[in-house]
Structures are given as C-alpha cells and as structure tokens.
Design an enzyme around this catalytic site. Structure first.
Site, PDB file in Angstrom:
ATOM      1  CG  ASP A 164      -1.768  -1.191   1.410  1.00 35.43           C
ATOM      2  OD1 ASP A 164      -1.407  -2.241   0.846  1.00 35.43           O
ATOM      3  OD2 ASP A 164      -2.770  -1.109   2.119  1.00 35.43           O
ATOM      4  CD  GLU A 208      -5.077  -9.879  -1.112  1.00 31.46           C
ATOM      5  OE1 GLU A 208      -3.969  -9.394  -0.854  1.00 31.46           O
ATOM      6  OE2 GLU A 208      -6.078  -9.736  -0.382  1.00 31.46           O
ATOM      7  CE  LYS A 258      -9.406  -7.986  -0.919  1.00 31.25           C
ATOM      8  NZ  LYS A 258      -8.364  -8.454   0.013  1.00 31.25           N
ATOM      9  CD  GLN A 259      -6.789  -5.291  -4.384  1.00 33.36           C
ATOM     10  OE1 GLN A 259      -7.044  -5.711  -3.272  1.00 33.36           O
ATOM     11  NE2 GLN A 259      -5.858  -4.383  -4.595  1.00 33.36           N
TER      12      GLN A 259
END
Length: 785
Positions: free
Chosen positions: A359, A493, A606-607
């Site tokens: 991140d 993920e 998920k992303q």
C-alpha cells in the site's frame, strides 16, 4: 495558496454522545505526528472504549502468533471527580457533547456537559501530538461547575497496563455483541513489562520494555494547575503513575485547568544519544507551557499545509474529505526516521497488526513524493533498512537475492498470518503474493524520476534494485523459450495458486529492465560507486545481462491491438458470475452464495489486476488497449479492497469514461468519514486516503509526471469550480489552479523555464510567473505571481 477561513472545510465534528459510534470516532479523531499516533478516545474512557497509542517501529511478537505493533502506554489517562462522582458517560448523565478535530492544526478539542445531582458541569479538553517536536504530546483539561459550586478532583498521568487484541473466537453466524462487550470477547496479547516509575523533581516518569523485541520505552510528564490546587498528590503503581489535583470548593462559573506535557522516548529511536528516561524528561523540560507547545506545533502544521493542501472550490463535502485524507497521511509518516513505514491502518488502530504492505509504495508514496519529498525518501529508507530481512525471506523460500515479505514489521521478515483472526480460513498471500518486491522497485525508480535524486538511485536504490532482481531470476521457471512465474497471486486475492499473472509478470519485466538500466548508468556515470556496491553485495559482472535476458523471456502482456489481456493463465475459462446487486453506497455486493473465500473458480475480482497495471504503466499501453481492458474488467470487480475504487476512478478518467469516477471517488474519499465499509473502528484505511488524493490530482486534475515531463488535463466534476494544489518536481514546485475552461500554473524556484503539457499542448513556464492557458490551448496571459 491561502487557506479558506470556513471551518466547515477544515473541521471534522462529533455532535452528541453515542456509544455505538464511539469506536468509529476514536479512529477518525486520531492525533499524531508520524512518530506516534493516539486514537481519539475520551480522556476518562468508557465501557467499550478501544484506546491506543502506537509508536512507529515498536513491534513485539511475545504472546502472539506474529508480530504486533504494540499498543503502547496511554498518555491521556485522566479521571475527573465532582463531589466524589466520576465524570464519564456512564457514571454521570451527558447533557451535551461535542468534539472537533481541526485538520489545520492537528488539535482535537472537546466540550461535554455532565449533570451531577441535578447540576451541570462542563469539561473542556484539548490534545495534540506535536508536529514540531515529535517526542512531545500535550493535554489540557478544564472543568467548570456551571450552576453550583463543587469540589473538583482531576487526576492525570500515564497508564502502562496495555494489551493488544489477539484472536476473535469463531462464534455462530449472526452472533453480535454490543459496543460494551465486543472487545471483551477477544483474546489479548501482552507485549510490555514494567521497568519502573518515579519522580525526578517535578517530572514523573514510567518505563517498560517489550518482552520479545527488547525495546525500552519511557514516558515522562509534568502537570500543573491554574489556579493552584488546594492539594496535590502523586500516585504510583506497578504500571501506572499520575498526579492528582484537588480543589476543595470551586465556585459556579469558575474554571480550573490542568495542563500536562508528555515526552516519549525509546531506545530504538534513530540517533538516540541518551537513555530513554533521560530523553523523555528532557522533552518535557524544554517546553515550558501547553500554549508554547500548541503554538510551535501549529507553525509546523502551517508549513506542511502550504506544500500539501488540495483545495476544491464548489464542493465543500469533497473538499473536507480530501483534506481529511491529507491530514491522516501527514500524521502517518515520519521524515526523520528512515527505519519505519506506514502500516495498513497507519498509527490509528490495531487492524492488520500494524503491518506494512505494498500500500505504501503504490497508494501513499505518490502523495509524499509530490508534496513532501523528504518523507518519501524516508519511507523508501525503510525498505533499505529491512533488506537483511528480505534476504532471509528469499533464502527461506529457496531463492537468492532479496524478496520483500507480503506483510512486514520492524525486521523485514514475513509477518503475514496464515489464518483469519477467527481461525476459519487460510491465507496464501504470504507464500504467493510476490508482486510486492516489484512494487518496491517501481517506487524506487519512480522516486528517482520525480526528484532527480541520483545520489539515492545510485546508492540505496541501486542496492534494492540489484538484490531484488536476483530474486526474480531465481524465482522464474524455465519453460523453454519463455520464463514463467507459477503459483502466484496478483492484487486480486480471490484467485490463488495461479500461473503467469499479468500484473506480476509485467511488473517483474519492468523491474528487471530498470535494474539493468541503472547498472549501465552507474557503469558510465558512477564507476567507483558501482565497484564498491558490487563488492559489498558480491555482484558479478554478468548478472545484469542475465536480468535483461530474463526480462525478455518473461511472459508479459503487451498491446495486442486493443485486445483484452488475460489476468492470468486460464482466467477466461473461469465461470462467469454476473454482479446484480449494489449496496447503499452504490457499490457491488457479493452475488448470493459467494464470499471472499469461494470465488476462486469464477471471474469475479476482489480488486483490479490488469486495470492496476494500466494505472502504473500508462505509457506502456495504447489508449485503445487501456480502454478495452477497463471496460472488460470493471463490471467484474467487486471492490472488496479499499484500494480498488481509486484506481478505477483514475483509469476510467484516463480512458475517457467518467461515468463512474465520481461514484468511485465517493467510495474512496468517504470510506472512513462515512464508515462505508463498517470497519473504520479498527483503524484508518490509510491506503484509501492516498488513493483519494490521487483521484483528485491524477484523476480529476489530469496530472501526470513521466520521463517526458509534467502534463495537466483536468476533467473536473461538474460541481467543482476549481482544483488547486502544488507538486514538487526535481527540486522546484509547480502550483496548479485548474478549472473547467482554464489552467493557471506557476513555477516556483530559480532555474530555467520548464515545458509542460496542458490539454495535450506544450506550454512554457518561466520561473516566478503565473501562466494561464485556456481550454482551447491558447496561452491567455503570463504575469508576475
């Protein structure tokens, strides 16, 4: 730029007391300075409170399966008694309650009126973690009996009896506990043991040590009252020390004040030149009063905001949300300590145990890179500091070089838990989510590109690039003419145990190419430095060629004439599951029967992986390719990571699809202000704060910084009239004032003219003059700023 005077654009407010919302406000009201963060708990606490002070870099693994960011001693610890009745939300009725966090100054103020035996009593407090002296905190407590005189007792000190949350048992589905009980249901970890307490003259002190990591921590405090108390008493216990001020009879309307200054020191602090107790005492003794501490901190905050502010004109709610994000980013980073980084919940809570993820490099570093370059440099310093741990992680996995862990703490070893907190589900991220190593390399090269800091690039940066490149060469599997990366996981993920993930492979290729390029540059420009580095790490002369050869053989997606890039080998054959429901925030819900752990065989994400790739390497793909992939993957993404919405907002705007950008901006900007994921109580979604800044600047502001220079192509939301911000670029600053029909830019700092792009047209910026460009591309005017 001049800050608006409207406090609504700078103040986050709590009105009324609601125990159901208390833990949420504890997170968003965190005060800090990058060296420490203290949650916004009430000074006197209440049942269900989740207080916490977290010291950057202070971790411990005793009594826990993996390392925790230690919940350190509590410097706010305070009790107030009126006529023997304790003032807290349960012992006394609350007639009114209001707290305000001033984002400009980092001061949290509070006013609560309690009713004791029918008589109102007002409590006011102010607290701050000094931005001018990162070892200093300050608290002011004021008590006023409003209608009837009363005896007042104020006790304040340090509470070192602290524990971390450990494991939440697996309760039957649907089991819930009220705010007064939910934290009691967790197991606890003990990380601290007392090393003594006492008073040296007017200064009280208390010490403790982390049990497994052996970090000595010391707090020192001074406290004084106005008017002078009738009596004062000192209180000492095994894990607690304080001072008590008694006022026998305080007349109605009269205010008594207790001010406390607190110094904090550890033996892991960089360049510590004395024992922690002595340094903590010195901190409080060099600051004479609360007012002095506040004034110095406010001056430091003013300097930070001068460089970091992002002003939105026309949408006050959006303006506050972006400044809220900036505030929390500023209190999360310490430019004075290159051995620490920002955890996934910053210093605002225990979520993710304070561990550091990718991140920082991808979501948060851009903010610091363009507004606070010394902080960006310090954050990268953490990755150099933890290189020994990364080498050990690689060795443990049978490869050479250095591999950064998916979750790291103080040592750089892998700290990712294997199971969810309730023990029900297995994580494979620690074994398979390898892309973090390439993400670090991306950040190293990006820092050098933006700052022009070649001393860093050819020093610590080169060592990181070279040692991590060695890891990739070993990790790749020979598959004939190509190299494959098997059994990996991308940012998405939902899908584990996959081969040739598009995001990972392309970033690895970019990483290896960059490492080889830096080696060649050093051989030409810094041969002596290269020789010293090669000797230090045992680098052979033929290794860079191996990096280049490996980069050319890695299966990595390229522009396939605007085709859709397969996220990983076999993704297109997974079961399509349409998204048919959206929540109250207009964000997609899991389709019925699906959750985080059973989407493996579906095309649900998920992303974004591929969309994230387009975000990081926009120049590597044509506009047509980026648009096609955005349109394919966006409907399949559930955004079950707070990192996801901002990336979709930015890429959507870059490819000309602004239909979802404002929705994604709202999800990112208000994830904590509105608690739109329902878990803000655990700590800030600090990566989302970085993403929110990026949406404003890189998305709606259309700002890009590449090897070709700076570019601005604003596409503001209809309600935004202006967007104003500053960016650092190679030692100078560009101040931008963007509108729908014009762009005003000013280059600050001596030096040659800078050529930038505005809506695709070249514009020359002379130093010290404002240049206005109309949306048509015409230069409207050049004048003195």
């Amino acid at each position: 730029m001049t800050a608006p005077t409207d406090t609504a654009l700078w103040t986050v407010t709590e009105s009324g007391w609601d125990p159901q919302r208390a833990n949420y406000f504890e997170t968003i009201f965190t005060v800090g300075n990058g060296r420490l963060g203290t949650r916004g708990s009430l000074e006197e606490r209440h049942t269900g409170a989740l207080p916490g002070t977290f010291l950057a870099g202070v971790y411990d693994a005793h009594d826990a399966p993996v390392t925790d960011l230690v919940n350190a001693p509590d410097w706010l610890d305070t009790e107030i008694y009126i006529e023997g009745v304790r003032l807290d939300p349960e012992s006394a009725a609350v007639a009114s309650h209001r707290r305000e966090l001033d984002l400009r100054t980092g001061i949290l103020s509070r006013e609560t009126v309690f009713v004791v035996d029918g008589a109102p009593v007002r409590v006011r407090t102010e607290r701050l973690a000094s931005m001018s002296d990162r070892d200093l905190c300050a608290l002011r407590v004021q008590v006023t009996p409003l209608e009837r005189g009363a005896s007042v007792v104020i006790r304040t000190g340090i509470d070192a009896h602290k524990r971390n949350l450990e494991r939440l048992p697996a309760y039957p589905e649907g089991t819930t506990f009220g705010p007064d009980r939910k934290w009691d249901k967790w197991a606890r970890s003990t990380h601290l043991r007392s090393t003594g307490s006492g008073f040296h003259g007017e200064v009280g002190w208390i010490g403790c040590r982390t049990i497994a990591s052996d970090v000595d921590i010391a707090y020192a405090f001074t406290a004084g009252s106005a008017p002078a108390a009738t009596r004062t008493r000192r209180r000492r216990g095994y894990e607690r020390i304080g001072e008590e001020f008694e006022f026998d009879q305080t007349a109605a309307g009269t205010t008594v004040t207790v001010d406390k200054l607190v110094g904090i020191a550890t033996d892991r602090d960089p360049e510590a030149d004395a024992d922690p107790v002595s340094r903590a005492e010195s901190t409080v003794l060099r600051t004479r009063t609360f007012d002095e501490a506040r004034a110095a901190s406010e001056e430091a905050w003013a300097r930070l905001w001068h460089d970091s502010d992002c002003e939105i004109v026309g949408d006050d709610r959006a303006a506050l949300a972006v400044r809220f994000s900036i505030y929390h980013l500023l209190i999360a980073a310490n430019p004075d300590d290159p051995t620490v980084n920002i955890g996934a919940k910053s210093l605002s809570g225990e979520g993710y145990r304070g561990h550091v993820f990718w991140d920082t490099e991808i979501m948060m570093l851009p903010f610091f890179l363009f507004t606070q370059p010394p902080a960006a440099r310090s954050l990268l310093g953490y990755r150099f500091h933890t290189l020994p741990g990364a080498r050990e992680v690689s060795r443990d996995n049978g490869t050479g070089g250095a591999r950064y862990p998916w979750e790291s703490a103080d040592t750089g070893l892998e700290e990712c838990p294997r199971f969810t907190p309730d023990g029900r589900n297995r994580f494979y991220t620690r074994e398979e989510e390898l892309h973090v190593t390439a993400d670090v390399a991306y950040a190293v090269l990006r820092y050098a590109e933006v700052t022009g800091d070649l001393d860093y690039l050819y020093g610590e940066g080169a060592q990181i690039l070279f040692e991590t490149a060695r890891f990739w060469v070993d990790r790749c599997a020979d598959d004939g003419e190509r190299l494959a990366l098997r059994t990996v996981m991308g940012p998405d993920e939902f899908h584990s145990h996959i081969d040739d993930n598009a995001f990972t492979n392309r970033l690895v290729r970019w990483h290896l190419e960059g490492a080889a390029r830096v080696y060649a540059e050093m051989a030409d420009a810094r041969p002596e430095g290269l020789a010293l580095l090669a000797e230090r790490i045992g680098l052979e002369a033929d290794e860079p060629r191996a990096w280049s050869d490996a980069a050319g053989r890695i299966t990595a997606p390229v522009d396939p004439d605007a085709g859709v890039i397969e996220q990983f080998e076999g993704y297109f054959s997974r079961t399509p599951v349409p998204v048919t429901q959206w929540d109250e925030n207009d964000m997609p819900c899991y389709p019925p029967g699906y959750n985080h752990f059973n989407c493996e065989d579906t095309t649900l994400l998920k992303q974004p992986d591929v969309v994230m790739l387009m975000f990081l390497l926009p120049q590597a793909y044509s506009l047509q390719t980026r648009r096609a992939n955005y349109r394919f993957y966006e409907p399949r993404t559930l955004h079950k990571s707070s990192l996801s919405p901002s990336i979709h907002a930015i890429v959507g705007l870059q490819v000309g699809d602004d239909t979802t950008a404002e929705r994604y901006f709202a999800r990112s900007a208000f994830v904590d202000l509105d608690d739109n994921q329902g878990n803000t109580e655990e700590g800030m979604h600090i990566a989302s704060a970085g993403g929110t800044w990026q949406i404003a600047i890189h998305g709606f502001g259309g700002f890009l910084a590449t090897v070709d220079g700076l570019a601005f192509s604003p596409a503001l939301p209809r309600t935004w009239r202006r967007l104003r911000f500053s960016v650092h670029w190679r030692g100078r600053t560009v101040r931008a004032d963007l509108g729908h029909e014009d762009v005003v830019l000013e280059l600050v700092g001596a030096g040659p003219d800078e050529t930038v792009s505005v809506w695709g047209a070249p514009v020359t910026l002379p130093a010290g003059r404002a240049v206005t460009v109309a949306a048509s591309g015409d230069t409207v005017g050049v004048g003195h700023a």
